[in-house]
Motif scaffolding. Structure first.
Motif, PDB file in Angstrom:
ATOM      1  N   SER A   1       0.887  -1.206   0.005  1.00 20.37           N
ATOM      2  CA  SER A   1       0.089  -0.214  -0.028  1.00 20.37           C
ATOM      3  C   SER A   1       0.715   1.375  -0.038  1.00 20.37           C
ATOM      4  O   SER A   1       1.987   1.309   0.699  1.00 20.37           O
TER       5      SER A   1
ATOM      6  N   ARG B   1      -5.512  -4.754   6.132  1.00 18.32           N
ATOM      7  CA  ARG B   1      -5.685  -4.979   4.781  1.00 18.32           C
ATOM      8  C   ARG B   1      -5.384  -6.374   4.336  1.00 18.32           C
ATOM      9  O   ARG B   1      -4.352  -7.064   4.654  1.00 18.32           O
TER      10      ARG B   1
ATOM     11  N   GLU C   1      -9.226  -2.529   2.950  1.00 14.04           N
ATOM     12  CA  GLU C   1      -9.381  -3.278   1.767  1.00 14.04           C
ATOM     13  C   GLU C   1      -9.185  -4.629   2.038  1.00 14.04           C
ATOM     14  O   GLU C   1      -8.070  -5.145   2.541  1.00 14.04           O
TER      15      GLU C   1
ATOM     16  N   HIS D   1     -13.461  -2.211  -0.881  1.00 14.24           N
ATOM     17  CA  HIS D   1     -12.348  -1.482  -0.220  1.00 14.24           C
ATOM     18  C   HIS D   1     -13.006  -0.055   0.135  1.00 14.24           C
ATOM     19  O   HIS D   1     -13.396   1.048  -0.436  1.00 14.24           O
TER      20      HIS D   1
ATOM     21  N   GLN E   1     -11.630   3.531   0.328  1.00 12.86           N
ATOM     22  CA  GLN E   1     -11.677   4.172  -0.892  1.00 12.86           C
ATOM     23  C   GLN E   1     -12.991   4.784  -1.380  1.00 12.86           C
ATOM     24  O   GLN E   1     -13.146   5.750  -1.887  1.00 12.86           O
TER      25      GLN E   1
ATOM     26  N   ARG F   1      -0.987   4.733  -0.517  1.00 15.33           N
ATOM     27  CA  ARG F   1      -2.005   5.659   0.008  1.00 15.33           C
ATOM     28  C   ARG F   1      -3.016   5.412   1.308  1.00 15.33           C
ATOM     29  O   ARG F   1      -3.204   6.140   2.221  1.00 15.33           O
ATOM     30  N   THR F   2      -3.357   3.990   1.310  1.00 13.92           N
ATOM     31  CA  THR F   2      -4.136   3.514   2.510  1.00 13.92           C
ATOM     32  C   THR F   2      -3.166   3.752   3.743  1.00 13.92           C
ATOM     33  O   THR F   2      -3.646   4.243   4.736  1.00 13.92           O
TER      34      THR F   2
HETATM   35  N1   CP Z   1      -6.079   3.196  -3.583  1.00 13.54           N
HETATM   36  C1   CP Z   1      -5.333   2.489  -2.536  1.00 13.54           C
HETATM   37  O1   CP Z   1      -5.834   2.018  -1.833  1.00 13.54           O
HETATM   38  O2   CP Z   1      -3.937   2.721  -2.870  1.00 13.54           O
HETATM   39  P1   CP Z   1      -2.874   1.760  -1.999  1.00 13.54           P
HETATM   40  O3   CP Z   1      -2.981   0.463  -2.634  1.00 13.54           O
HETATM   41  O4   CP Z   1      -1.645   2.419  -2.350  1.00 13.54           O
HETATM   42  O5   CP Z   1      -3.168   1.843  -0.640  1.00 13.54           O
END
Ligand code: CP
Length: 320
Positions: A47, A110, A142, A147, A150, A49-50
């Motif tokens: 990951s 996650r 997620e 998710h 998101q 962003r998350t």
């Molecule tokens: N959009 C998203 O969940 O990005 P990551 O997989 O980088 O966390």
């Protein structure tokens, strides 16, 4: 809010979007709210962003944050019950969760679809263990089929970019890919859009329909040009075939969104959850162009996480 794993955990979607937008105005308005409490962010998969947005959100609320990159840094986990652990697995997921219960007031996890066993993925074989064994609230970062953080960020972004009171047309469009990609983002977006005041359609090639359990009565149009007509928001995402589970995809380059295709939309805004494979899933010209709200969407991941952690802290404090 006790747990956060799906839209069904949200009592009032419009209210939570409003609260998230208030947090965005002043993210440090309640910096002591999580004082003395700890959130564990457990990543069984990669990951950017998350991981970072959840960390920022938790810190904005004064929570202590533990980040465990479990796939790289923890013991190799066993998920099956009753196994004689004489192979490569060293710690059972039950024991790991029981230990997290001792350290954390909130557990966020996650756990992607394995994309090997369809039943395992549909039944959320890992998230369900967290929900079963955790004695504190669980947040999905997620899971195999959804998710939600998101999707909440996506709802916030659409709300911010609505041009008028007119119901916007939102199109979820399939994109090409070279690998079998999980369904979580597409499923989840479909579920959340059904709760929003929007006209929602999905477009994908024949053979790539998402699970009906998530799309319900959303129109699925197999002609992308027709689906994109007059769209106000275009959400670009790849997913693999649900029927031929985990099969290698046909790439179908003609499905990539371009400026030419955007000409038929209502000056549509383009969304993608990221990461994106440039010029395979989505063209440079669209990502870097005026239609893109992709980075705004990524920023809103902070406020979707913060509003969810804040609601859970309220629940913890109320002692319910
Ligand atoms: N959009 C998203 O969940 O990005 P990551 O997989 O980088 O966390």
């Amino acid at each position: 809010m006790k747990n956060f794993t799906a839209v069904s955990d949200v009592e009032n979607l419009q209210e939570i979007i409003k609260k998230a937008l208030q947090i965005k105005e002043n993210p440090l308005s309640d910096p002591e709210k999580g004082k003395g409490k700890t959130i564990g962010l457990v990543f069984l998969n990669s990951s950017l962003r998350t991981r970072l947005s959840s960390q920022i959100a938790a810190q904005n609320l004064g929570l202590n944050v533990l980040v465990l990159n479990a796939a790289q840094e923890a013991w190799n986990l066993e998920y099956a019950d009753g196994t004689v652990m004489d192979g490569n697995t060293v710690e059972h997921i039950k024991d790991a969760i029981e230990v997290l219960n001792q350290y954390c007031d909130i557990i966020a996890v996650r756990c992607f679809a394995g994309m090997k066993d369809k039943e395992d993925d549909i039944n959320e074989s890992i998230l369900s263990q967290f929900l079963k064994h955790a004695k504190v609230p669980v947040v999905s970062l997620e899971s195999a089929t959804r998710h939600p953080l998101q999707s909440l960020a996506d709802c916030i972004t659409i709300t911010e970019n609505r041009k008028s009171d007119k119901k916007p047309k939102v199109v979820l469009t399939w994109a090409p890919h070279i690998k079998p990609i999980a369904h979580a983002v597409g499923n989840s977006f479909a579920e959340w859009m059904q709760e929003m005041d929007v006209d929602f359609v999905i477009t994908n090639p024949e053979g790539y329909d998402l699970d009906k359990k998530f799309t319900k009565d959303t129109p699925v149009i197999h002609d992308q040009e027709e689906a994109l007509k007059d769209a106000d928001f275009i959400y670009v995402k790849n997913w693999s075939s649900f029927d031929e589970y985990a099969a290698m995809p046909e790439v179908k380059e003609s499905w990539m969104l371009t400026n030419e295709k955007l000409a038929g939309t209502n000056n549509g805004k383009v969304m993608h959850c990221l990461p994106v494979r440039r010029n395979l899933e989505l063209s440079d010209e669209v990502i870097d162009g005026d239609h893109s709200i992709i980075y705004q969407q990524a920023k809103n991941r902070i406020f979707s996480a913060q509003v969810v952690f804040s609601e859970i802290l309220d629940e913890i404090k109320s002692g319910k």
